[in-house]
Design a protein around this motif. Sequence first.
Motif, PDB file in Angstrom:
ATOM      1  N   SER A  95      -5.662  -1.324   3.574  1.00  0.00           N
ATOM      2  CA  SER A  95      -4.929  -0.209   4.177  1.00  0.00           C
ATOM      3  C   SER A  95      -4.703  -0.437   5.670  1.00  0.00           C
ATOM      4  O   SER A  95      -3.668  -0.026   6.221  1.00  0.00           O
ATOM      5  CB  SER A  95      -5.688   1.102   3.964  1.00  0.00           C
ATOM      6  OG  SER A  95      -5.650   1.479   2.608  1.00  0.00           O
ATOM      7  N   LEU A 104       1.203   6.479   3.901  1.00  0.00           N
ATOM      8  CA  LEU A 104       1.522   5.280   3.135  1.00  0.00           C
ATOM      9  C   LEU A 104       1.993   5.598   1.728  1.00  0.00           C
ATOM     10  O   LEU A 104       2.694   4.794   1.116  1.00  0.00           O
ATOM     11  CB  LEU A 104       0.303   4.353   3.085  1.00  0.00           C
ATOM     12  CG  LEU A 104      -0.298   3.984   4.460  1.00  0.00           C
ATOM     13  CD1 LEU A 104      -1.507   3.062   4.278  1.00  0.00           C
ATOM     14  CD2 LEU A 104       0.737   3.341   5.357  1.00  0.00           C
ATOM     15  N   ARG A 143      -5.938   7.222  -3.909  1.00  0.00           N
ATOM     16  CA  ARG A 143      -6.985   6.495  -4.627  1.00  0.00           C
ATOM     17  C   ARG A 143      -7.466   7.317  -5.827  1.00  0.00           C
ATOM     18  O   ARG A 143      -7.629   8.534  -5.730  1.00  0.00           O
ATOM     19  CB  ARG A 143      -8.162   6.189  -3.715  1.00  0.00           C
ATOM     20  CG  ARG A 143      -7.829   5.315  -2.528  1.00  0.00           C
ATOM     21  CD  ARG A 143      -9.078   4.820  -1.830  1.00  0.00           C
ATOM     22  NE  ARG A 143      -8.773   4.194  -0.549  1.00  0.00           N
ATOM     23  CZ  ARG A 143      -9.665   3.576   0.214  1.00  0.00           C
ATOM     24  NH1 ARG A 143     -10.928   3.523  -0.188  1.00  0.00           N
ATOM     25  NH2 ARG A 143      -9.307   3.025   1.362  1.00  0.00           N
ATOM     26  N   ASP A 198     -10.104  -0.363   2.003  1.00  0.00           N
ATOM     27  CA  ASP A 198     -10.076   0.019   3.417  1.00  0.00           C
ATOM     28  C   ASP A 198      -9.427  -1.070   4.264  1.00  0.00           C
ATOM     29  O   ASP A 198      -8.598  -0.801   5.146  1.00  0.00           O
ATOM     30  CB  ASP A 198     -11.492   0.294   3.922  1.00  0.00           C
ATOM     31  CG  ASP A 198     -12.045   1.623   3.462  1.00  0.00           C
ATOM     32  OD1 ASP A 198     -11.290   2.411   2.861  1.00  0.00           O
ATOM     33  OD2 ASP A 198     -13.244   1.889   3.693  1.00  0.00           O
ATOM     34  N   VAL A 218       0.886  -1.163   0.000  1.00  0.00           N
ATOM     35  CA  VAL A 218       0.000   0.000   0.000  1.00  0.00           C
ATOM     36  C   VAL A 218       0.920   1.208   0.000  1.00  0.00           C
ATOM     37  O   VAL A 218       1.476   1.582   1.034  1.00  0.00           O
ATOM     38  CB  VAL A 218      -0.939   0.020   1.215  1.00  0.00           C
ATOM     39  CG1 VAL A 218      -1.837   1.255   1.163  1.00  0.00           C
ATOM     40  CG2 VAL A 218      -1.783  -1.236   1.263  1.00  0.00           C
ATOM     41  N   ARG A 252      -0.153   6.350  -0.964  1.00  0.00           N
ATOM     42  CA  ARG A 252      -1.070   5.906  -2.007  1.00  0.00           C
ATOM     43  C   ARG A 252      -2.223   6.889  -2.130  1.00  0.00           C
ATOM     44  O   ARG A 252      -2.796   7.315  -1.133  1.00  0.00           O
ATOM     45  CB  ARG A 252      -1.651   4.518  -1.711  1.00  0.00           C
ATOM     46  CG  ARG A 252      -2.655   4.069  -2.780  1.00  0.00           C
ATOM     47  CD  ARG A 252      -3.213   2.696  -2.517  1.00  0.00           C
ATOM     48  NE  ARG A 252      -4.179   2.675  -1.426  1.00  0.00           N
ATOM     49  CZ  ARG A 252      -4.767   1.571  -0.989  1.00  0.00           C
ATOM     50  NH1 ARG A 252      -4.452   0.403  -1.533  1.00  0.00           N
ATOM     51  NH2 ARG A 252      -5.631   1.621  -0.002  1.00  0.00           N
ATOM     52  N   GLU A 300      -3.648   7.244   4.086  1.00  0.00           N
ATOM     53  CA  GLU A 300      -3.088   6.575   2.911  1.00  0.00           C
ATOM     54  C   GLU A 300      -2.212   7.529   2.109  1.00  0.00           C
ATOM     55  O   GLU A 300      -1.111   7.177   1.679  1.00  0.00           O
ATOM     56  CB  GLU A 300      -4.216   6.043   2.029  1.00  0.00           C
ATOM     57  CG  GLU A 300      -4.967   4.854   2.593  1.00  0.00           C
ATOM     58  CD  GLU A 300      -6.090   4.424   1.677  1.00  0.00           C
ATOM     59  OE1 GLU A 300      -6.185   4.965   0.561  1.00  0.00           O
ATOM     60  OE2 GLU A 300      -6.879   3.556   2.067  1.00  0.00           O
ATOM     61  N   GLU A 301      -2.708   8.740   1.898  1.00  0.00           N
ATOM     62  CA  GLU A 301      -1.972   9.698   1.074  1.00  0.00           C
ATOM     63  C   GLU A 301      -0.740  10.238   1.796  1.00  0.00           C
ATOM     64  O   GLU A 301       0.356  10.288   1.218  1.00  0.00           O
ATOM     65  CB  GLU A 301      -2.898  10.848   0.679  1.00  0.00           C
ATOM     66  CG  GLU A 301      -4.059  10.439  -0.219  1.00  0.00           C
ATOM     67  CD  GLU A 301      -4.950  11.609  -0.562  1.00  0.00           C
ATOM     68  OE1 GLU A 301      -4.610  12.749  -0.183  1.00  0.00           O
ATOM     69  OE2 GLU A 301      -5.996  11.401  -1.206  1.00  0.00           O
ATOM     70  N   VAL A 353      -8.413   7.663   4.299  1.00  0.00           N
ATOM     71  CA  VAL A 353      -7.907   8.066   2.983  1.00  0.00           C
ATOM     72  C   VAL A 353      -6.777   9.082   3.138  1.00  0.00           C
ATOM     73  O   VAL A 353      -5.790   9.051   2.393  1.00  0.00           O
ATOM     74  CB  VAL A 353      -9.047   8.632   2.123  1.00  0.00           C
ATOM     75  CG1 VAL A 353      -8.502   9.201   0.820  1.00  0.00           C
ATOM     76  CG2 VAL A 353     -10.069   7.539   1.813  1.00  0.00           C
TER      77      VAL A 353
END
Length: 449
Positions: free
Chosen positions: A273, A231, A235, A270, A77, A233, A227-228, A224
Amino acid sequence: MVADPPLPLGRGAGGEVHKPTLDELRDRIARVLARDRTAPAPPPRQPTFLDLPFVREEKPSGPLDRLLRPTPLGHRVGAIPVWTAKTADPALLALLALDPELAGCDPKRALYLDTETTGLSGGAGTVPFLVGLGFYDEEAGRFAVEQLLLRGLGDEAPILEHLAERLERSSMIVTFNGKSFDMPLLRTRVVLNRVPKLPEPPHLDLVHVARRLHKHRLETCALVSLEERLLGRQRVGDVSGADIAAIYHHYLRSGDEASLAPIIEHNALDVISMFALVGLYGEPLDHGWADGALAPSDISAAAQVARRGGDLDRASEFARASVDRGAGALGHRALADVAKARGDKALALAEYERALELARKAPEDLGAVAEAVRLELAKLYEHHARSYERAIAVVAEGTAEQPARRAARLERLVKKRDKKPGSRARTKDTAAERLRLSAPAGWSKVRPP
């Protein structure tokens, strides 16, 4: 189909309007009822599974629609490998979650859970129509995502019973905001569907860990966003959470299975992640924890969490690492807080002074940090160094306390300074006097020296 003859409606010889009689109306109704009885009933809609590759399993309580997909070997991820979740340090996870129960859990037997629902209120009318589960598959040697779909309202029992079986075999449950939303909702559905109570293994809610480590620098700790920002990433084309309930209601009305595909993909992302976040948060510092993913200030925040959890050795390790990586004022404040917790007031004083110096020079706004540090310095100057003049100076500059308490502290310090043997008279142009003259209405009066 032959249309029914129209009811006689017209004008008589005298021009009056002719209305249908009661017998004529009864005859019309009888013809409609007879036609409905002879017409073949439409066949019940059966799931085609052409658009959604769910497998239907017949359970004693009803059909269970299940989709099981393994993650690819070496899947990441962003920058974080998914497999790191199975080697996560449970003691570290327990410390960051401030939950000692998690320390004895096996991460390889963790069950990850995320739900998609018909609403966000969490009340009795909210239904989880998609339950996403994640776990490590020992035979396959990889993590897998399992999704349970509610094709029709009222068919929840098989999903809840399958979830109970998974929980029974798990060492812990991992969610993102599950303590506040997912699990209370599922418990409500258990009661309403009259199925046995769900097992309750130790619960790691990642949203609380994320807020403790990142809220000082992130506007939101939504999944989210993590994640950005952590991690790596982003979406693309992901369905908006605000649209999920409306899409499911559209599916119930139309039977359009393809419309659910974006929700199923969103739910799987989800869960995956959460694999990566557990791997990130559970990686020991000496194994390269936070390299490129966590900011130095995140590590200083971890030091504060470890201090709250009572692990001062690990707190000191994190604080030192954050300073080495450039955390600046936040890192030295963490070192000072740890020294204070250990009773080393001299070291705490030196580190707070360094933290305040760096906070003044920092390009970002660290006003709140500086105020908190000045309050700690005021206490140490007063009670440890007995330097009332320096205590007065930092309090006059501003501390993290209510104005009335700050004024009372300053008044006490001025009295102590004046009573100190050998103290000389002060002029009105002191920090204390300037604070008194500029104090808002309602502050207690500070006696001039």
